[in-house]
Write an enzyme that holds these catalytic residues in place. Structure first.
Site, short mmCIF file in Angstrom:
data_model
loop_
_atom_site.label_atom_id
_atom_site.label_comp_id
_atom_site.label_asym_id
_atom_site.label_seq_id
_atom_site.Cartn_x
_atom_site.Cartn_y
_atom_site.Cartn_z
N LYS A 51 0.83 -1.20 0.00
CA LYS A 51 0.00 0.00 0.00
C LYS A 51 0.87 1.26 0.00
O LYS A 51 0.56 2.24 -0.69
CB LYS A 51 -0.94 -0.03 1.20
CG LYS A 51 -2.02 -1.10 1.07
CD LYS A 51 -2.69 -1.46 2.37
CE LYS A 51 -3.66 -2.63 2.16
NZ LYS A 51 -4.24 -3.12 3.42
N GLN A 95 -4.72 -1.89 9.56
CA GLN A 95 -4.55 -3.23 8.99
C GLN A 95 -5.11 -4.29 9.93
O GLN A 95 -4.76 -4.34 11.10
CB GLN A 95 -3.06 -3.50 8.72
CG GLN A 95 -2.79 -4.80 8.01
CD GLN A 95 -3.33 -4.83 6.59
OE1 GLN A 95 -3.19 -3.86 5.84
NE2 GLN A 95 -3.95 -5.93 6.22
N ASP A 118 -11.47 1.86 3.78
CA ASP A 118 -11.74 0.42 3.67
C ASP A 118 -13.23 0.15 3.50
O ASP A 118 -13.63 -0.94 3.13
CB ASP A 118 -11.25 -0.31 4.92
CG ASP A 118 -9.87 -0.93 4.73
OD1 ASP A 118 -9.54 -1.28 3.58
OD2 ASP A 118 -9.13 -1.07 5.72
#
Length: 297
Positions: A51, A95, A118
Site C-alpha cells: 500500500k 490493517q 476500507d
C-alpha cells in the site's frame, strides 16, 4: 478461456488515478493516507508495504504508524482521534487482523466515516447497502472493475458468491445486486454447494480454502473469480479455485497471484482520492460561504 490479467488492468486504472491526483495537487490538495499496523504479522507487513508503494507510485502522501503486539486499545484509539482531526490525512486504514486485546469493531467505528477508505464503518456499510456510497469496499469494487474491463455483462446474470465475510462476501453480493445480477451467497452451511455453484454465470469464491472449487462445480463457459490467497506446503501462493482444472471449463478466470489482489490495492488508492475530493468540496463550501469569495451579502 481467457485469463483475467489483474496486473495489467490495475496499471491502467493507476494511470487514470495518477491524473486525478495531479489535478487535486494543482488545487493545493495532496490525497493523504495513514496506514496503521499493530503487531508483527508477516502477511500484514507485506500488505502495508504494498500500500505504501502504491501511494508512492501515484504521488499520494502516506504516513505509516507501527505499534507492538501488546499495544492497548486506548493507545490505538488515541491515534485514530488525532488522524481524524488531521487535515492532511484523507484516508485512515488500520490493517486487520488486530491483536486479541483490541476490539476491531470499536476501532472501525472510531474512524470518521469520511476517512474510512476500507468502507468498514457501519455508516458506510449502510450506504453500500442502499447504493449511494462514494467509496466502496476495495476487493468487491476491484472485482466489478475487472469484470467491466473484460466486457463481461453482469446485468441479468446469475452470480454465486462463496463466502459471507464482511470484507468480501456480503459487500460483493450487494455490488452485484446494484448491477442487476441475481445473487446467491453460499457458506459453510450451504447444502449441495457444487449444485449451487454450477448454476452460476459468474462464480466468485472468497473463503480461504485452497482448491475448494473444482472442475465439476463450474458450469461450462462460466466466469470464475478467485479471491482466495493461500500458501501451499511448497510455499507457493494459490487460490480457492483449482486453477489447472477449472481454466479448461471457464470462459474467464482470475489467476492467483496476479488477479484480484492488484485491484484491491488500486481501489484503496481510488477511495483515498475520492475521500480527498469529498473533503475538498466541503472546504470549498466553507470558503465560499465565509465571505472570502466575494459572493456573500
Amino acid at each position: 478461456m481467457s485469463i483475467i490479467d489483474g496486473k495489467m488492468i490495475a496499471a491502467q486504472v493507476k494511470e487514470q488515478l495518477r491524473q486525478e491526483a495531479d489535478s487535486l495537487k494543482e488545487r493545493g490538495i495532496t490525497p493523504g493516507l495513514a496506514v496503521v499496523l499493530v503487531g508483527d504479522d508477516p502477511a500484514s507487513a507485506i500488505y502495508v508495504r504494498n500500500k505504501e508503494k502504491a501511494c508512492e507510485e501515484l504521488g499520494l502522501y502516506a504516513e505509516k504508524y507501527t505499534f507492538p503486539e501488546d499495544t492497548s486499545q486506548e493507545q490505538l484509539l488515541e491515534l485514530i482521534d488525532e488522524l481524524n482531526e488531521n487535515p492532511a490525512i484523507h484516508g485512515i486504514l488500520v490493517q486487520l487482523p488486530l491483536p486479541e486485546q483490541i476490539d476491531e469493531q470499536a476501532v472501525i467505528r472510531a474512524i470518521h466515516p469520511e476517512k474510512d477508505v476500507d468502507c468498514f464503518h457501519p455508516f458506510n456499510v449502510g450506504r453500500v447497502m442502499i447504493g449511494n456510497s462514494t467509496v466502496k469496499p476495495c476487493t468487491p469494487e476491484g472485482i466489478i472493475h475487472l469484470l467491466e474491463a473484460c466486457g463481461i455483462e453482469i446485468d441479468g446474470k446469475e452470480c454465486v458468491v462463496v463466502g459471507r465475510s464482511n470484507i468480501v462476501g456480503k459487500p460483493m453480493a450487494m455490488l452485484l445486486l446494484h448491477h442487476n445480477a441475481t445473487v446467491t451467497i453460499c457458506h459453510s452451511h450451504t447444502e449441495n454447494l457444487a449444485e449451487v455453484c454450477r448454476r452460476a454465470d459468474i462464480l466468485i469464491c472468497a473463503v480461504g480454502k485452497a482448491g475448494l472449487i473444482t472442475e465439476e462445480m463450474v458450469k461450462p463457459g462460466a466466469v470464475v473469480v478467485d479471491v482466495g490467497m493461500n500458501r501451499r506446503e511448497d510455499g507457493k501462493l494459490c487460490g480457492d479455485v483449482d486453477f489447472q482444472q477449472v481454466k479448461e471449463k471457464a470462459s474467464y478466470i482470475t489467476p492467483v497471484p496476479g488477479g484480484v489482489g492488484p485491484m484491491t490495492i488500486v481501489m484503496l488508492m481510488k477511495n483515498t482520492i475520492e475521500a480527498a475530493k469529498a473533503q475538498l468540496t466541503q472546504q470549498e463550501k466553507k470558503w465560499i460561504f465565509s465571505g472570502n469569495s466575494g459572493l456573500s451579502g
